[in-house]
Motif scaffolding. Sequence first.
Motif, mmCIF file in Angstrom:
data_model
loop_
_atom_site.group_PDB
_atom_site.id
_atom_site.type_symbol
_atom_site.label_atom_id
_atom_site.label_comp_id
_atom_site.label_asym_id
_atom_site.label_seq_id
_atom_site.Cartn_x
_atom_site.Cartn_y
_atom_site.Cartn_z
ATOM 1 N N TRP A 109 0.842 -1.214 0.000
ATOM 2 C CA TRP A 109 0.000 0.000 0.000
ATOM 3 C C TRP A 109 0.871 1.255 0.000
ATOM 4 O O TRP A 109 1.703 1.427 0.902
ATOM 5 C CB TRP A 109 -0.874 0.035 1.252
ATOM 6 N N HIS A 110 0.641 2.141 -0.975
ATOM 7 C CA HIS A 110 1.497 3.335 -1.064
ATOM 8 C C HIS A 110 0.835 4.433 -1.878
ATOM 9 O O HIS A 110 -0.196 4.217 -2.524
ATOM 10 C CB HIS A 110 2.835 2.962 -1.717
ATOM 11 N N GLN A 111 1.488 5.601 -1.877
ATOM 12 C CA GLN A 111 1.147 6.710 -2.770
ATOM 13 C C GLN A 111 2.377 6.970 -3.645
ATOM 14 O O GLN A 111 3.488 7.173 -3.120
ATOM 15 C CB GLN A 111 0.830 7.974 -1.952
ATOM 16 N N ASP A 112 2.206 7.001 -4.957
ATOM 17 C CA ASP A 112 3.354 7.161 -5.866
ATOM 18 C C ASP A 112 4.125 8.455 -5.622
ATOM 19 O O ASP A 112 5.357 8.474 -5.675
ATOM 20 C CB ASP A 112 2.874 7.200 -7.330
ATOM 21 N N TYR A 113 3.390 9.542 -5.394
ATOM 22 C CA TYR A 113 4.076 10.832 -5.337
ATOM 23 C C TYR A 113 5.101 10.891 -4.205
ATOM 24 O O TYR A 113 6.129 11.559 -4.327
ATOM 25 C CB TYR A 113 3.077 12.003 -5.249
ATOM 26 N N VAL A 209 -4.030 6.280 -2.695
ATOM 27 C CA VAL A 209 -3.483 5.110 -1.999
ATOM 28 C C VAL A 209 -3.898 3.863 -2.777
ATOM 29 O O VAL A 209 -5.076 3.697 -3.111
ATOM 30 C CB VAL A 209 -4.003 5.029 -0.544
ATOM 31 N N HIS A 210 -2.908 3.010 -3.085
ATOM 32 C CA HIS A 210 -3.194 1.783 -3.835
ATOM 33 C C HIS A 210 -2.178 0.703 -3.501
ATOM 34 O O HIS A 210 -1.119 0.979 -2.936
ATOM 35 C CB HIS A 210 -3.222 2.051 -5.346
ATOM 36 N N GLY A 211 -2.531 -0.524 -3.862
ATOM 37 C CA GLY A 211 -1.652 -1.666 -3.642
ATOM 38 C C GLY A 211 -2.296 -2.864 -4.302
ATOM 39 O O GLY A 211 -3.400 -2.769 -4.844
HETATM 40 MN MN MN Z 1 2.154 2.831 -7.494
#
Ligand code: MN
Length: 270
Positions: A109-113, A209-211
Amino acid sequence: MRLTQSQVDQYHDNGFLMLESLLDVEEVESLRAAFARDSEVPGPQVVTEEGGTEVRAVYSSHQRQPEYAGLVRDPRILAPVQQLLTDDVYIYQFKINAKPAFGGDKWAWHQDYLAWRLADQLPAPRQVNIGVFLDDVTEFNGPVIFLPGSHRGGLVREGRADAAKSDQHLDPDDISLTPEQLAEHVDRHGMTSPKGPAGSVVLFSPEIVHGSAPNMSPFARRLLIATYNDTANLPRPAGDPRPDYVVCRDTEPLRALPAPFSESLRAVTA
Ligand code: MN
Ligand code: HL5
Ligand code: SIN
């Protein structure tokens, strides 16, 4: 080629927008063949699974394979990106996450920016990601899960882990949300995973937020993710910039092809 106002609103409200079956079956096949070809090119752009030899991700295929060079300039994709971001955009990052059957690992789980601010001092989250499904995406083969609306609250986490999982790229494991942060955000936003046939495209925010979970199914889930950045928002690396395969140096604004990439390729090879 233009998104409707309701599609633009959906992108801004939810942080993602699904365009089902944007590419046809033949186009998907040509992209898969180009990926197979590109996975055989040795170099640091090929990232393998931890402790194994299976391909986890391949970066910058658009620099080597004409199908991908065309795809990122395809009017069906570039025009909506320009509509959401600005006219002058270039490819900041291009990767294909392989997620093979029976064992493609999770993406935490993360945010790219956060990754790009920390690693490249990218000034602002002025990017649009496109995720192109190279396989049918179902509930079984490790779809990307989004927390809709989570892009509107800024960055959840600040720093990164001391030890890097990979020296080729920044793996989401190094910037992942804590279980508490994730639980709290899911409470607020819920979860959803866009699914659909190969050839579908999902546009998503660099702050959402995605994963995704490991793939224990017998179906591969190859996912291409290209990140367009505003040319007025170039990274300002404090030290040595990261290599060109992970942060592309060609910042010339992209111009759309006159026709779908498949037709443009046929015209070149005819
Ligand atoms: Mn990503
Ligand atoms: N692997 C990317 C990079 O820039 C960062 C991740 O999904 C984007 C978090 O190294
Ligand atoms: C990513 O965010 O880069 C990985 C998402 C995925 O491939 O599931």
